[in-house]
Write a protein that holds these residues in place. Sequence first.
Motif, mmCIF file in Angstrom:
data_model
loop_
_atom_site.group_PDB
_atom_site.id
_atom_site.type_symbol
_atom_site.label_atom_id
_atom_site.label_comp_id
_atom_site.label_asym_id
_atom_site.label_seq_id
_atom_site.Cartn_x
_atom_site.Cartn_y
_atom_site.Cartn_z
ATOM 1 N N MET A 1 16.936 -48.603 -2.851
ATOM 2 C CA MET A 1 15.883 -48.240 -3.702
ATOM 3 C C MET A 1 16.324 -48.559 -5.095
ATOM 4 O O MET A 1 15.531 -48.566 -5.765
ATOM 5 C CB MET A 1 15.535 -46.843 -3.494
ATOM 6 C CG MET A 1 14.741 -46.539 -2.253
ATOM 7 S SD MET A 1 13.981 -44.794 -2.382
ATOM 8 C CE MET A 1 14.052 -44.425 -0.477
ATOM 9 N N GLY A 2 17.496 -48.548 -5.437
ATOM 10 C CA GLY A 2 18.103 -48.571 -6.706
ATOM 11 C C GLY A 2 18.201 -47.379 -7.487
ATOM 12 O O GLY A 2 19.080 -47.282 -8.343
ATOM 13 N N MET A 3 17.484 -46.337 -7.417
ATOM 14 C CA MET A 3 17.545 -45.321 -8.053
ATOM 15 C C MET A 3 17.308 -44.052 -7.134
ATOM 16 O O MET A 3 16.888 -44.072 -5.878
ATOM 17 C CB MET A 3 16.298 -45.025 -8.801
ATOM 18 C CG MET A 3 16.154 -45.775 -10.310
ATOM 19 S SD MET A 3 14.556 -45.314 -11.305
ATOM 20 C CE MET A 3 13.419 -46.597 -11.095
ATOM 21 N N SER A 4 17.903 -42.791 -7.510
ATOM 22 C CA SER A 4 17.987 -41.738 -6.700
ATOM 23 C C SER A 4 16.640 -40.940 -6.824
ATOM 24 O O SER A 4 16.267 -41.035 -7.911
ATOM 25 C CB SER A 4 19.163 -40.885 -7.136
ATOM 26 O OG SER A 4 20.506 -41.663 -6.962
ATOM 27 N N VAL A 5 16.347 -40.434 -5.643
ATOM 28 C CA VAL A 5 15.330 -39.524 -5.402
ATOM 29 C C VAL A 5 15.659 -38.280 -5.752
ATOM 30 O O VAL A 5 16.553 -37.822 -5.216
ATOM 31 C CB VAL A 5 14.371 -39.700 -4.186
ATOM 32 C CG1 VAL A 5 13.493 -38.707 -3.834
ATOM 33 C CG2 VAL A 5 13.932 -41.242 -3.657
ATOM 34 N N THR A 6 14.914 -37.393 -6.794
ATOM 35 C CA THR A 6 15.346 -36.398 -7.221
ATOM 36 C C THR A 6 14.055 -35.303 -6.845
ATOM 37 O O THR A 6 12.935 -35.692 -6.827
ATOM 38 C CB THR A 6 15.450 -35.961 -8.561
ATOM 39 O OG1 THR A 6 14.284 -36.639 -9.447
ATOM 40 C CG2 THR A 6 16.607 -36.949 -9.080
ATOM 41 N N ILE A 7 14.312 -34.184 -6.388
ATOM 42 C CA ILE A 7 13.505 -33.186 -6.111
ATOM 43 C C ILE A 7 13.505 -32.039 -7.173
ATOM 44 O O ILE A 7 14.633 -31.646 -7.517
ATOM 45 C CB ILE A 7 13.775 -32.602 -4.697
ATOM 46 C CG1 ILE A 7 13.786 -33.477 -3.690
ATOM 47 C CG2 ILE A 7 12.620 -31.379 -4.248
ATOM 48 C CD1 ILE A 7 12.942 -34.283 -3.156
ATOM 49 N N SER A 8 12.295 -31.571 -7.678
ATOM 50 C CA SER A 8 12.352 -30.540 -8.557
ATOM 51 C C SER A 8 11.034 -29.775 -8.559
ATOM 52 O O SER A 8 10.107 -30.077 -7.951
ATOM 53 C CB SER A 8 12.475 -31.120 -10.214
ATOM 54 O OG SER A 8 11.464 -32.106 -10.182
ATOM 55 N N VAL A 9 11.072 -28.664 -9.152
ATOM 56 C CA VAL A 9 9.768 -27.921 -9.400
ATOM 57 C C VAL A 9 8.881 -28.685 -10.143
ATOM 58 O O VAL A 9 9.005 -29.290 -11.000
ATOM 59 C CB VAL A 9 10.303 -26.418 -9.933
ATOM 60 C CG1 VAL A 9 9.009 -25.627 -10.217
ATOM 61 C CG2 VAL A 9 11.043 -25.589 -9.291
ATOM 62 N N ALA A 10 7.589 -28.558 -9.580
ATOM 63 C CA ALA A 10 6.442 -29.318 -10.192
ATOM 64 C C ALA A 10 6.190 -28.413 -11.625
ATOM 65 O O ALA A 10 6.278 -27.357 -11.608
ATOM 66 C CB ALA A 10 5.296 -29.317 -9.261
ATOM 67 N N THR A 11 5.734 -29.389 -12.407
ATOM 68 C CA THR A 11 4.953 -28.621 -13.833
ATOM 69 C C THR A 11 3.656 -29.125 -14.046
ATOM 70 O O THR A 11 3.193 -29.886 -13.268
ATOM 71 C CB THR A 11 5.942 -29.276 -15.156
ATOM 72 O OG1 THR A 11 5.749 -30.770 -15.176
ATOM 73 C CG2 THR A 11 7.211 -29.248 -14.927
ATOM 74 N N GLU A 12 2.996 -28.473 -14.986
ATOM 75 C CA GLU A 12 1.433 -28.699 -14.963
ATOM 76 C C GLU A 12 1.505 -30.291 -15.565
ATOM 77 O O GLU A 12 0.420 -30.692 -15.017
ATOM 78 C CB GLU A 12 1.108 -27.877 -16.300
ATOM 79 C CG GLU A 12 -0.209 -28.515 -17.021
ATOM 80 C CD GLU A 12 -1.348 -28.092 -16.032
ATOM 81 O OE1 GLU A 12 -2.275 -28.792 -16.387
ATOM 82 O OE2 GLU A 12 -1.263 -27.330 -15.225
ATOM 83 N N GLN A 13 2.330 -30.910 -16.197
ATOM 84 C CA GLN A 13 2.297 -32.326 -16.447
ATOM 85 C C GLN A 13 2.427 -33.275 -14.987
ATOM 86 O O GLN A 13 1.805 -34.515 -15.144
ATOM 87 C CB GLN A 13 3.369 -32.569 -17.278
ATOM 88 C CG GLN A 13 3.318 -32.185 -18.691
ATOM 89 C CD GLN A 13 3.555 -30.835 -18.871
ATOM 90 O OE1 GLN A 13 4.588 -30.069 -18.078
ATOM 91 N NE2 GLN A 13 3.037 -29.897 -19.645
ATOM 92 N N ARG B 1 10.667 -37.214 -7.002
ATOM 93 C CA ARG B 1 10.509 -38.418 -8.014
ATOM 94 C C ARG B 1 11.569 -39.425 -7.659
ATOM 95 O O ARG B 1 12.679 -39.202 -7.497
ATOM 96 C CB ARG B 1 10.855 -37.994 -9.650
ATOM 97 C CG ARG B 1 10.014 -36.743 -9.896
ATOM 98 C CD ARG B 1 10.630 -36.550 -11.503
ATOM 99 N NE ARG B 1 9.867 -34.894 -11.747
ATOM 100 C CZ ARG B 1 8.601 -34.992 -12.108
ATOM 101 N NH1 ARG B 1 7.905 -35.887 -12.375
ATOM 102 N NH2 ARG B 1 8.325 -33.697 -12.519
ATOM 103 N N LEU B 2 11.148 -40.694 -8.079
ATOM 104 C CA LEU B 2 11.986 -42.036 -8.153
ATOM 105 C C LEU B 2 11.735 -42.450 -9.609
ATOM 106 O O LEU B 2 10.749 -42.920 -9.848
ATOM 107 C CB LEU B 2 11.477 -43.125 -7.069
ATOM 108 C CG LEU B 2 12.337 -44.231 -7.103
ATOM 109 C CD1 LEU B 2 13.670 -44.144 -6.448
ATOM 110 C CD2 LEU B 2 11.650 -45.185 -5.970
#
Length: 165
Positions: free
Chosen positions: A1-13, A61-62
Motif C-alpha cells: 500500500m505504501g502508507m500505513s493505515v492508522t486507526i483513530s477516534v473520528a472527529t466532526e471534520q 485512514r490511509l
Amino acid sequence: MGMSVTISVATEQDAEEIFRLQYLCFQSEAQLYGNYRIDPLVESLDAVRREIGVDCVFVARLGDEVIGAVRGRITEDGSAAIARLCVHPRLQGHGIGARLLRAAEADLAGARGATLFRLRTGHRSEGNLRLYRRVGYEPVGRAKGTDGIDLIVLEKPAATYVATA
C-alpha cells in the motif's frame, strides 16, 4: 500500500467522509438484498454528525483519506451495540475491519464499561459473518431491520476481547 493505515477516534471534520464512504460501501449490501433503502444508505449526514458527537466512532485512514469506519454505543442494558462497520471496497481483505472492531471494542469496554458486544448483519452477508466469527462473535438470534432485512444477531463477551485483540 505504501502508507500505513492508522486507526483513530473520528472527529466532526470526518463526518462527510464517513457519510460518503458508508454510502459507497453499503451499495454491495443493497444489491445483495435488492433493497436500496437499507438503513446505512438512507441515514442523513446530520445523523452521522450527531453520532460522532456522542457515540464511539473510529475511522481508518490511509494518509489523509478516511477508508474505514465503525460506530458503537452503550445500550440501556449495558451492552455495546456495534454498527456501520465499513471499509473501502478496494481495501477490503487487509484486516482493516478487524482493526476497527478492536478499537471500538477497546473503547466500549475500557472507557465505557461494556460487558458484552452485540452487532447485527444481514443473513446473506457471508463476508461479514466470516469476519465476525473470526474475531469471536457467535450468532445468538435473528431480528428484522427497520429496512425489512432479515438480520443475524451476534454477540461476544467483552472479557473475550483480550483473547481476540
